[in-house]
Design a protein around this motif. Structure first.
Motif, PDB file in Angstrom:
ATOM      1  N   LEU A   1       0.822  -1.278  -0.091  1.00 46.11           N
ATOM      2  CA  LEU A   1       0.158   0.087   0.074  1.00 46.11           C
ATOM      3  C   LEU A   1       0.969   1.245   0.009  1.00 46.11           C
ATOM      4  CD1 LEU A   1      -2.678   1.268   0.123  1.00 46.11           C
ATOM      5  CD2 LEU A   1      -2.704   1.261   2.484  1.00 46.11           C
ATOM      6  N   ALA A   2       1.879   1.247   0.976  1.00 50.79           N
ATOM      7  CA  ALA A   2       2.676   2.590   0.980  1.00 50.79           C
ATOM      8  C   ALA A   2       3.187   2.680  -0.279  1.00 50.79           C
ATOM      9  CB  ALA A   2       3.882   2.415   1.926  1.00 50.79           C
ATOM     10  N   SER A   3       3.834   1.617  -1.091  1.00 50.45           N
ATOM     11  CA  SER A   3       4.375   1.954  -2.533  1.00 50.45           C
ATOM     12  C   SER A   3       3.351   2.318  -3.625  1.00 50.45           C
ATOM     13  CB  SER A   3       5.230   0.386  -2.803  1.00 50.45           C
ATOM     14  OG  SER A   3       5.976   0.354  -1.734  1.00 50.45           O
ATOM     15  N   PHE A   4       2.317   1.354  -3.220  1.00 49.44           N
ATOM     16  CA  PHE A   4       1.344   1.827  -4.717  1.00 49.44           C
ATOM     17  C   PHE A   4       0.601   3.202  -4.367  1.00 49.44           C
ATOM     18  CE2 PHE A   4       0.109  -2.052  -7.453  1.00 49.44           C
ATOM     19  CZ  PHE A   4      -0.746  -1.031  -8.314  1.00 49.44           C
ATOM     20  N   SER A   5       0.731   3.478  -3.225  1.00 48.97           N
ATOM     21  CA  SER A   5      -0.039   4.715  -2.895  1.00 48.97           C
ATOM     22  C   SER A   5       1.074   6.049  -3.436  1.00 48.97           C
ATOM     23  CB  SER A   5      -0.220   4.977  -1.517  1.00 48.97           C
ATOM     24  OG  SER A   5      -1.242   4.118  -0.973  1.00 48.97           O
ATOM     25  N   ALA A   6       2.382   5.806  -3.202  1.00 52.24           N
ATOM     26  CA  ALA A   6       3.411   6.681  -3.604  1.00 52.24           C
ATOM     27  C   ALA A   6       3.382   6.713  -4.800  1.00 52.24           C
ATOM     28  CB  ALA A   6       4.555   6.340  -2.945  1.00 52.24           C
ATOM     29  N   ILE A   7       3.563   5.624  -5.692  1.00 54.75           N
ATOM     30  CA  ILE A   7       3.657   5.863  -7.207  1.00 54.75           C
ATOM     31  C   ILE A   7       2.201   6.482  -7.820  1.00 54.75           C
ATOM     32  CG2 ILE A   7       4.276   4.472  -9.452  1.00 54.75           C
ATOM     33  CD1 ILE A   7       6.612   5.083  -7.120  1.00 54.75           C
ATOM     34  N   SER A   8       1.106   5.864  -7.531  1.00 53.93           N
ATOM     35  CA  SER A   8      -0.178   6.368  -8.011  1.00 53.93           C
ATOM     36  C   SER A   8      -0.242   7.960  -7.699  1.00 53.93           C
ATOM     37  CB  SER A   8      -1.417   5.593  -7.373  1.00 53.93           C
ATOM     38  OG  SER A   8      -1.331   4.419  -7.737  1.00 53.93           O
ATOM     39  N   CYS A   9       0.186   8.405  -6.717  1.00 57.22           N
ATOM     40  CA  CYS A   9       0.005   9.777  -6.390  1.00 57.22           C
ATOM     41  C   CYS A   9       1.125  10.605  -7.174  1.00 57.22           C
ATOM     42  CB  CYS A   9       0.257  10.086  -4.964  1.00 57.22           C
ATOM     43  SG  CYS A   9      -1.060   9.603  -3.852  1.00 57.22           S
ATOM     44  N   LEU A  10       2.284  10.038  -7.430  1.00 63.54           N
ATOM     45  CA  LEU A  10       3.268  10.685  -8.117  1.00 63.54           C
ATOM     46  C   LEU A  10       2.776  10.812  -9.751  1.00 63.54           C
ATOM     47  CD1 LEU A  10       6.687   9.408  -6.548  1.00 63.54           C
ATOM     48  CD2 LEU A  10       5.703  11.694  -6.286  1.00 63.54           C
ATOM     49  N   ALA A  11       2.051   9.608 -10.291  1.00 64.99           N
ATOM     50  CA  ALA A  11       1.652   9.560 -11.564  1.00 64.99           C
ATOM     51  C   ALA A  11       0.313  10.023 -11.700  1.00 64.99           C
ATOM     52  CB  ALA A  11       1.870   8.064 -11.869  1.00 64.99           C
TER      53      ALA A  11
ATOM     54  N   ARG B   1      -4.340  -7.779  -7.673  1.00 66.95           N
ATOM     55  CA  ARG B   1      -4.764  -8.582  -8.848  1.00 66.95           C
ATOM     56  C   ARG B   1      -6.315  -8.368  -9.148  1.00 66.95           C
ATOM     57  NH1 ARG B   1      -1.536 -13.157  -8.491  1.00 66.95           N
ATOM     58  NH2 ARG B   1       0.055 -11.979  -9.733  1.00 66.95           N
ATOM     59  N   ASP B   2      -6.998  -8.490  -8.121  1.00 64.31           N
ATOM     60  CA  ASP B   2      -8.469  -8.587  -8.154  1.00 64.31           C
ATOM     61  C   ASP B   2      -9.212  -7.352  -7.838  1.00 64.31           C
ATOM     62  OD1 ASP B   2      -8.113  -9.012  -5.292  1.00 64.31           O
ATOM     63  OD2 ASP B   2      -9.422 -10.710  -5.185  1.00 64.31           O
ATOM     64  N   MET B   3      -8.544  -6.286  -7.387  1.00 65.71           N
ATOM     65  CA  MET B   3      -8.849  -5.166  -7.211  1.00 65.71           C
ATOM     66  C   MET B   3      -9.539  -4.345  -8.517  1.00 65.71           C
ATOM     67  SD  MET B   3      -8.894  -3.579  -4.121  1.00 65.71           S
ATOM     68  CE  MET B   3      -8.312  -4.010  -2.311  1.00 65.71           C
ATOM     69  N   PRO B   4     -10.680  -3.334  -8.434  1.00 66.21           N
ATOM     70  CA  PRO B   4     -11.044  -2.919  -9.527  1.00 66.21           C
ATOM     71  C   PRO B   4      -9.924  -2.023 -10.060  1.00 66.21           C
ATOM     72  CG  PRO B   4     -12.401  -2.487  -7.678  1.00 66.21           C
ATOM     73  CD  PRO B   4     -11.235  -3.103  -7.034  1.00 66.21           C
ATOM     74  N   LYS B   5      -9.864  -2.260 -11.425  1.00 64.41           N
ATOM     75  CA  LYS B   5      -8.780  -1.555 -12.234  1.00 64.41           C
ATOM     76  C   LYS B   5      -8.726   0.025 -12.407  1.00 64.41           C
ATOM     77  CE  LYS B   5      -6.362  -5.426 -12.540  1.00 64.41           C
ATOM     78  NZ  LYS B   5      -6.994  -5.890 -11.534  1.00 64.41           N
TER      79      LYS B   5
ATOM     80  N   ARG C   1      -8.578   3.781  -7.257  1.00 65.45           N
ATOM     81  CA  ARG C   1      -7.713   4.641  -6.893  1.00 65.45           C
ATOM     82  C   ARG C   1      -7.318   4.321  -5.516  1.00 65.45           C
ATOM     83  NH1 ARG C   1      -8.108   7.474 -11.629  1.00 65.45           N
ATOM     84  NH2 ARG C   1      -6.815   9.117 -11.528  1.00 65.45           N
ATOM     85  N   PRO C   2      -5.878   4.359  -5.022  1.00 68.31           N
ATOM     86  CA  PRO C   2      -5.459   4.299  -3.714  1.00 68.31           C
ATOM     87  C   PRO C   2      -6.251   5.279  -2.732  1.00 68.31           C
ATOM     88  CG  PRO C   2      -3.668   4.106  -4.952  1.00 68.31           C
ATOM     89  CD  PRO C   2      -4.770   4.142  -5.950  1.00 68.31           C
ATOM     90  N   SER C   3      -6.445   5.182  -1.669  1.00 68.44           N
ATOM     91  CA  SER C   3      -7.155   6.041  -0.943  1.00 68.44           C
ATOM     92  C   SER C   3      -6.359   7.647  -0.860  1.00 68.44           C
ATOM     93  CB  SER C   3      -7.595   5.710   0.428  1.00 68.44           C
ATOM     94  OG  SER C   3      -6.521   5.275   1.092  1.00 68.44           O
ATOM     95  N   MET C   4      -5.156   7.281  -0.650  1.00 69.10           N
ATOM     96  CA  MET C   4      -4.098   8.615  -0.708  1.00 69.10           C
ATOM     97  C   MET C   4      -4.372   9.499  -1.948  1.00 69.10           C
ATOM     98  SD  MET C   4      -0.432   9.243   0.937  1.00 69.10           S
ATOM     99  CE  MET C   4       0.519   8.693  -0.493  1.00 69.10           C
TER     100      MET C   4
END
Length: 306
Positions: A191-201, A249-253, A256-259
């Motif tokens: 989560l920390a990693s996905f949140s960071a990259i999703s927010c940056l991108a 893998r089975d999260m809705p594509k 978006r991460p909550s952050m």
């Protein structure tokens, strides 16, 4: 069983509705517009398993007014927990269990500083749910998966009893964890990693997974976070690639991460307790964290919201 839901957001709102559906006595500790809506109108859940609407709820901003519960489920954002934790004591009786289900790895320590250690459980939850407006929960995932363990010691009868109660709810799957600290860190590294990259991108879960470069960054950042966990004595694998991908893998594509949702809405971010925790705990463990340090520095300007 009397259950107190602390925080009527995406996770707390979802669980409160499901527990209500099972006929349990649910009380809500909330504030502001969410509190007013719960008291006067109720709460609605929009979910792939079917929509649910409940009428006015037992809700207050005063733990004293609500009284004791058998189970207290804590779901507020970690940036609110430090001030809230000492106020939770009136909800606790001699046999009350307190289950934190928050992002990050520091909820247990924050609660243990204020509440009796014997009351505390540890837990982690996988769900894609958000507060769309006061009293309206939108959950895109057709599941809510929870793992539970004792705060200290081996899970016993009370954990099994809580698992049975939660598993009786529609749309909730609960299991006793064989090693709850490992499970909490597995989610945290992802989560920390996905949140960071999703927010940056500024990108959704699917967009990140479909980009080889962004996906590679997520895996690298997750391995960085896992190295911190191992440095603190948590038994995480050296390569967490499959661990990360299996959780999304089975999260809705289009989810978006909550952050990222908070960033786009101009709300306060949990940055301090995601990438910030990786950096802070990395220093403590003597583990370098260049990717999370970069993410923290870039996103820090948005940490308090607009």
């Amino acid at each position: 069983m009397r259950v107190a839901i602390v925080g009527a957001g995406g996770v707390g709102g979802y669980l409160g509705v499901r527990l209500n559906q099972s006929g349990l006595d649910v009380i809500w500790l909330a504030r502001g517009r969410s509190l007013a809506h719960l008291r006067e109108i109720g709460i609605a859940l929009r979910n792939p398993l079917g929509d649910v609407t409940l009428g006015p709820q037992q809700a207050s901003d005063s733990p004293e007014a609500l009284g004791r519960a058998d189970l207290v489920i804590v779901t507020v954002k970690l940036y609110d927990l430090g001030d809230l934790a000492p106020r939770l004591r009136p909800l606790l009786g001699p046999s009350t269990a307190v289950l934190p289900l928050q992002n990050g790895v520091e909820a247990y320590a924050m609660l243990a500083a204020c509440l009796p250690a014997e009351a505390l459980l540890k837990g982690t939850v996988a769900i894609k749910s958000r507060l769309a407006s006061p009293g309206e929960i939108v959950c895109k995932s057709p599941f809510c998966r929870i793992k539970i363990g004792e705060g200290t010691g081996v899970p016993g009868e009370r954990v099994e009893r809580i698992v049975a109660v939660l598993n009786a709810c529609i749309g909730v799957e609960v299991a006793v964890s064989a090693d709850i600290d490992v499970d909490i860190w597995k989610k945290f590294a992802m989560l920390a990693s996905f949140s960071a990259i999703s927010c940056l991108a500024r990108a959704s879960i699917g967009e990140v997974l479909d980009s080889p470069e962004a996906r590679e960054l997520v895996i690298a950042a997750a391995n960085e976070a896992a190295a911190v966990g191992r440095g603190l004595g948590v038994g995480l694998p050296r390569d967490v690639t499959e661990l990360v991908l299996s959780q999304v893998r089975d999260m809705p594509k289009d989810g978006r991460p909550s952050m990222l949702e908070d960033l786009e809405a101009g709300r306060r971010l949990e940055l301090k307790f995601l990438s910030g925790s990786v950096v802070r705990l990395g220093r403590q463990a003597g583990v370098p964290t260049p990717l999370h340090s970069l993410a923290y520095r870039v996103l820090a300007m948005h940490a308090l919201g607009r």
